[in-house]
Design a protein around this motif. Structure first.
Motif, PDB file in Angstrom:
ATOM      1  N   LEU A 149     -35.205  28.083  -1.713  1.00 43.92           N
ATOM      2  CA  LEU A 149     -34.775  29.478  -1.588  1.00 43.92           C
ATOM      3  C   LEU A 149     -34.121  29.949  -2.881  1.00 43.92           C
ATOM      4  CD1 LEU A 149     -34.211  32.097  -0.030  1.00 43.92           C
ATOM      5  CD2 LEU A 149     -32.123  31.002   0.832  1.00 43.92           C
ATOM      6  N   THR A 150     -33.267  29.129  -3.441  1.00 41.38           N
ATOM      7  CA  THR A 150     -32.576  29.476  -4.682  1.00 41.38           C
ATOM      8  C   THR A 150     -33.575  29.723  -5.806  1.00 41.38           C
ATOM      9  OG1 THR A 150     -30.661  28.177  -4.004  1.00 41.38           O
ATOM     10  CG2 THR A 150     -30.828  28.717  -6.348  1.00 41.38           C
ATOM     11  N   VAL A 151     -34.520  28.834  -5.963  1.00 41.61           N
ATOM     12  CA  VAL A 151     -35.535  28.976  -7.013  1.00 41.61           C
ATOM     13  C   VAL A 151     -36.367  30.239  -6.782  1.00 41.61           C
ATOM     14  CG1 VAL A 151     -37.611  27.917  -8.019  1.00 41.61           C
ATOM     15  CG2 VAL A 151     -35.604  26.502  -7.536  1.00 41.61           C
ATOM     16  N   CYS A 152     -36.770  30.480  -5.536  1.00 42.74           N
ATOM     17  CA  CYS A 152     -37.552  31.691  -5.212  1.00 42.74           C
ATOM     18  C   CYS A 152     -36.781  32.959  -5.571  1.00 42.74           C
ATOM     19  CB  CYS A 152     -37.891  31.734  -3.727  1.00 42.74           C
ATOM     20  SG  CYS A 152     -39.249  30.703  -3.232  1.00 42.74           S
ATOM     21  N   LEU A 153     -35.505  32.997  -5.216  1.00 43.38           N
ATOM     22  CA  LEU A 153     -34.713  34.204  -5.489  1.00 43.38           C
ATOM     23  C   LEU A 153     -34.494  34.411  -6.983  1.00 43.38           C
ATOM     24  CD1 LEU A 153     -32.207  34.202  -2.527  1.00 43.38           C
ATOM     25  CD2 LEU A 153     -33.874  35.965  -3.091  1.00 43.38           C
ATOM     26  N   TYR A 154     -34.306  33.332  -7.729  1.00 46.84           N
ATOM     27  CA  TYR A 154     -34.193  33.476  -9.178  1.00 46.84           C
ATOM     28  C   TYR A 154     -35.470  34.097  -9.743  1.00 46.84           C
ATOM     29  CZ  TYR A 154     -29.737  31.465 -10.590  1.00 46.84           C
ATOM     30  OH  TYR A 154     -28.406  31.264 -10.834  1.00 46.84           O
ATOM     31  N   LYS A 155     -36.612  33.614  -9.280  1.00 41.65           N
ATOM     32  CA  LYS A 155     -37.886  34.146  -9.769  1.00 41.65           C
ATOM     33  C   LYS A 155     -38.087  35.599  -9.336  1.00 41.65           C
ATOM     34  CE  LYS A 155     -40.208  29.686 -10.045  1.00 41.65           C
ATOM     35  NZ  LYS A 155     -41.248  28.809  -9.456  1.00 41.65           N
ATOM     36  N   SER A 156     -37.751  35.900  -8.099  1.00 36.89           N
ATOM     37  CA  SER A 156     -37.941  37.264  -7.579  1.00 36.89           C
ATOM     38  C   SER A 156     -37.064  38.281  -8.289  1.00 36.89           C
ATOM     39  CB  SER A 156     -37.644  37.319  -6.084  1.00 36.89           C
ATOM     40  OG  SER A 156     -38.568  36.553  -5.372  1.00 36.89           O
ATOM     41  N   THR A 157     -35.873  37.895  -8.672  1.00 37.27           N
ATOM     42  CA  THR A 157     -34.951  38.838  -9.305  1.00 37.27           C
ATOM     43  C   THR A 157     -35.226  39.032 -10.796  1.00 37.27           C
ATOM     44  OG1 THR A 157     -33.297  37.074  -9.593  1.00 37.27           O
ATOM     45  CG2 THR A 157     -33.091  38.462  -7.631  1.00 37.27           C
ATOM     46  N   ARG A 158     -36.149  38.274 -11.359  1.00 41.93           N
ATOM     47  CA  ARG A 158     -36.524  38.465 -12.772  1.00 41.93           C
ATOM     48  C   ARG A 158     -37.074  39.870 -13.028  1.00 41.93           C
ATOM     49  NH1 ARG A 158     -39.815  32.899 -13.821  1.00 41.93           N
ATOM     50  NH2 ARG A 158     -38.004  31.520 -13.925  1.00 41.93           N
ATOM     51  N   SER A 159     -37.696  40.428 -12.010  1.00 41.62           N
ATOM     52  CA  SER A 159     -38.330  41.742 -12.177  1.00 41.62           C
ATOM     53  C   SER A 159     -37.378  42.904 -11.893  1.00 41.62           C
ATOM     54  CB  SER A 159     -39.543  41.849 -11.247  1.00 41.62           C
ATOM     55  OG  SER A 159     -39.126  41.789  -9.894  1.00 41.62           O
ATOM     56  N   PHE A 160     -36.147  42.617 -11.525  1.00 34.98           N
ATOM     57  CA  PHE A 160     -35.180  43.693 -11.270  1.00 34.98           C
ATOM     58  C   PHE A 160     -34.865  44.420 -12.580  1.00 34.98           C
ATOM     59  CE2 PHE A 160     -32.868  42.372  -7.107  1.00 34.98           C
ATOM     60  CZ  PHE A 160     -34.081  42.148  -6.485  1.00 34.98           C
ATOM     61  N   PRO A 161     -34.481  45.668 -12.494  1.00 35.56           N
ATOM     62  CA  PRO A 161     -34.170  46.443 -13.713  1.00 35.56           C
ATOM     63  C   PRO A 161     -33.041  45.789 -14.520  1.00 35.56           C
ATOM     64  CG  PRO A 161     -34.196  47.870 -11.777  1.00 35.56           C
ATOM     65  CD  PRO A 161     -34.285  46.467 -11.280  1.00 35.56           C
ATOM     66  N   ILE A 220     -37.990  45.675  -5.355  1.00 41.60           N
ATOM     67  CA  ILE A 220     -38.939  44.664  -4.885  1.00 41.60           C
ATOM     68  C   ILE A 220     -39.519  45.163  -3.567  1.00 41.60           C
ATOM     69  CG2 ILE A 220     -37.254  43.273  -3.595  1.00 41.60           C
ATOM     70  CD1 ILE A 220     -38.749  40.805  -4.939  1.00 41.60           C
ATOM     71  N   HIS A 221     -40.723  44.728  -3.267  1.00 42.55           N
ATOM     72  CA  HIS A 221     -41.367  45.113  -2.015  1.00 42.55           C
ATOM     73  C   HIS A 221     -41.250  43.962  -1.020  1.00 42.55           C
ATOM     74  CE1 HIS A 221     -42.973  48.810  -3.648  1.00 42.55           C
ATOM     75  NE2 HIS A 221     -43.325  48.128  -4.724  1.00 42.55           N
ATOM     76  N   GLN A 222     -40.992  44.330   0.211  1.00 44.00           N
ATOM     77  CA  GLN A 222     -40.791  43.335   1.266  1.00 44.00           C
ATOM     78  C   GLN A 222     -41.974  42.363   1.366  1.00 44.00           C
ATOM     79  OE1 GLN A 222     -39.432  45.111   4.841  1.00 44.00           O
ATOM     80  NE2 GLN A 222     -39.157  43.179   5.894  1.00 44.00           N
ATOM     81  N   GLU A 223     -43.170  42.841   1.121  1.00 40.81           N
ATOM     82  CA  GLU A 223     -44.368  42.003   1.206  1.00 40.81           C
ATOM     83  C   GLU A 223     -44.332  40.837   0.219  1.00 40.81           C
ATOM     84  OE1 GLU A 223     -45.370  45.696   0.060  1.00 40.81           O
ATOM     85  OE2 GLU A 223     -44.247  45.797   1.915  1.00 40.81           O
ATOM     86  N   TYR A 224     -43.585  41.000  -0.875  1.00 35.39           N
ATOM     87  CA  TYR A 224     -43.501  39.952  -1.891  1.00 35.39           C
ATOM     88  C   TYR A 224     -42.435  38.903  -1.573  1.00 35.39           C
ATOM     89  CZ  TYR A 224     -46.281  43.257  -4.607  1.00 35.39           C
ATOM     90  OH  TYR A 224     -47.260  44.127  -5.025  1.00 35.39           O
ATOM     91  N   LEU A 225     -41.728  39.106  -0.505  1.00 38.00           N
ATOM     92  CA  LEU A 225     -40.625  38.204  -0.153  1.00 38.00           C
ATOM     93  C   LEU A 225     -40.986  37.252   0.991  1.00 38.00           C
ATOM     94  CD1 LEU A 225     -37.722  40.802  -0.360  1.00 38.00           C
ATOM     95  CD2 LEU A 225     -38.246  38.987  -2.015  1.00 38.00           C
ATOM     96  N   THR A 226     -42.241  36.959   1.157  1.00 36.05           N
ATOM     97  CA  THR A 226     -42.702  36.115   2.261  1.00 36.05           C
ATOM     98  C   THR A 226     -42.056  34.737   2.228  1.00 36.05           C
ATOM     99  OG1 THR A 226     -44.820  37.266   2.167  1.00 36.05           O
ATOM    100  CG2 THR A 226     -44.752  35.220   3.422  1.00 36.05           C
ATOM    101  N   GLN A 227     -42.069  34.091   1.085  1.00 37.92           N
ATOM    102  CA  GLN A 227     -41.506  32.744   0.979  1.00 37.92           C
ATOM    103  C   GLN A 227     -39.984  32.768   1.146  1.00 37.92           C
ATOM    104  OE1 GLN A 227     -43.475  29.987   0.862  1.00 37.92           O
ATOM    105  NE2 GLN A 227     -41.584  28.916   1.299  1.00 37.92           N
ATOM    106  N   GLU A 228     -39.345  33.784   0.578  1.00 38.51           N
ATOM    107  CA  GLU A 228     -37.896  33.905   0.740  1.00 38.51           C
ATOM    108  C   GLU A 228     -37.521  34.083   2.209  1.00 38.51           C
ATOM    109  OE1 GLU A 228     -38.760  35.304  -3.450  1.00 38.51           O
ATOM    110  OE2 GLU A 228     -39.703  35.459  -1.503  1.00 38.51           O
ATOM    111  N   LYS A 229     -38.275  34.946   2.901  1.00 42.04           N
ATOM    112  CA  LYS A 229     -38.012  35.183   4.330  1.00 42.04           C
ATOM    113  C   LYS A 229     -38.167  33.885   5.120  1.00 42.04           C
ATOM    114  CE  LYS A 229     -39.536  37.777   8.357  1.00 42.04           C
ATOM    115  NZ  LYS A 229     -40.499  38.718   8.913  1.00 42.04           N
ATOM    116  N   LYS A 230     -39.228  33.161   4.842  1.00 39.94           N
ATOM    117  CA  LYS A 230     -39.482  31.898   5.528  1.00 39.94           C
ATOM    118  C   LYS A 230     -38.339  30.915   5.270  1.00 39.94           C
ATOM    119  CE  LYS A 230     -42.638  28.006   5.426  1.00 39.94           C
ATOM    120  NZ  LYS A 230     -43.696  27.369   4.656  1.00 39.94           N
ATOM    121  N   ASN A 231     -37.943  30.778   4.015  1.00 44.57           N
ATOM    122  CA  ASN A 231     -36.871  29.842   3.654  1.00 44.57           C
ATOM    123  C   ASN A 231     -35.522  30.262   4.240  1.00 44.57           C
ATOM    124  OD1 ASN A 231     -38.627  28.240   2.202  1.00 44.57           O
ATOM    125  ND2 ASN A 231     -38.076  29.120   0.234  1.00 44.57           N
ATOM    126  N   MET A 232     -35.234  31.560   4.171  1.00 43.73           N
ATOM    127  CA  MET A 232     -33.955  32.046   4.712  1.00 43.73           C
ATOM    128  C   MET A 232     -33.873  31.814   6.212  1.00 43.73           C
ATOM    129  SD  MET A 232     -33.339  35.585   2.628  1.00 43.73           S
ATOM    130  CE  MET A 232     -32.276  36.190   3.906  1.00 43.73           C
TER     131      MET A 232
END
Length: 122
Positions: free
Chosen positions: A19-31, A92-104
């Protein structure tokens, strides 16, 4: 990692690390303006989940283990809430958070089960 402690082989530990690794990767695209705000908050909360699981398992007292598990679960709720804000703001779009949702969800269920199973004098 280096110490080869027993908690590192647990499913909850692996799931929280993922989960930690996924969130680090997902937040790379934040402004860029979110670097020290929402991005950092999400990352800190994710690391908090993982580190509190590790620290909790290092404690001999079930009361202490339960306390650290509750802190980890609280950080998961913080992540969920922060991601809701990030989605609302279009970062971010909810559809891109599939793995995060699963892990959380998986981490939340495992932590809740652990909290319930630990016998303490609350």
């Amino acid at each position: 990692m280096f110490l080869e402690l027993s908690h590192t082989h647990l499913e909850i530990f692996s799931a929280s690390r993922e989960l930690t690794v996924c969130l680090y990767k997902s937040t790379r695209s934040f402004p860029p303006e979110e670097k020290y705000a929402l991005t950092q908050q999400l990352r800190r909360a994710a690391v908090s989940v993982h580190l509190n699981i590790a620290e909790g398992f290092s404690r001999k007292s079930e009361t202490e283990r339960k306390r650290f598990s509750k802190i980890s679960r609280g950080s998961l709720i913080e992540i969920d809430t922060a991601l809701d804000i990030a989605i609302e703001l279009g970062y971010i779009h909810q559809e891109y958070l599939t793995q995060e949702k699963k892990n959380m969800t998986h981490c939340f269920q495992m932590l809740s089960k652990m909290i319930t199973s630990l016998k303490t004098h609350d």
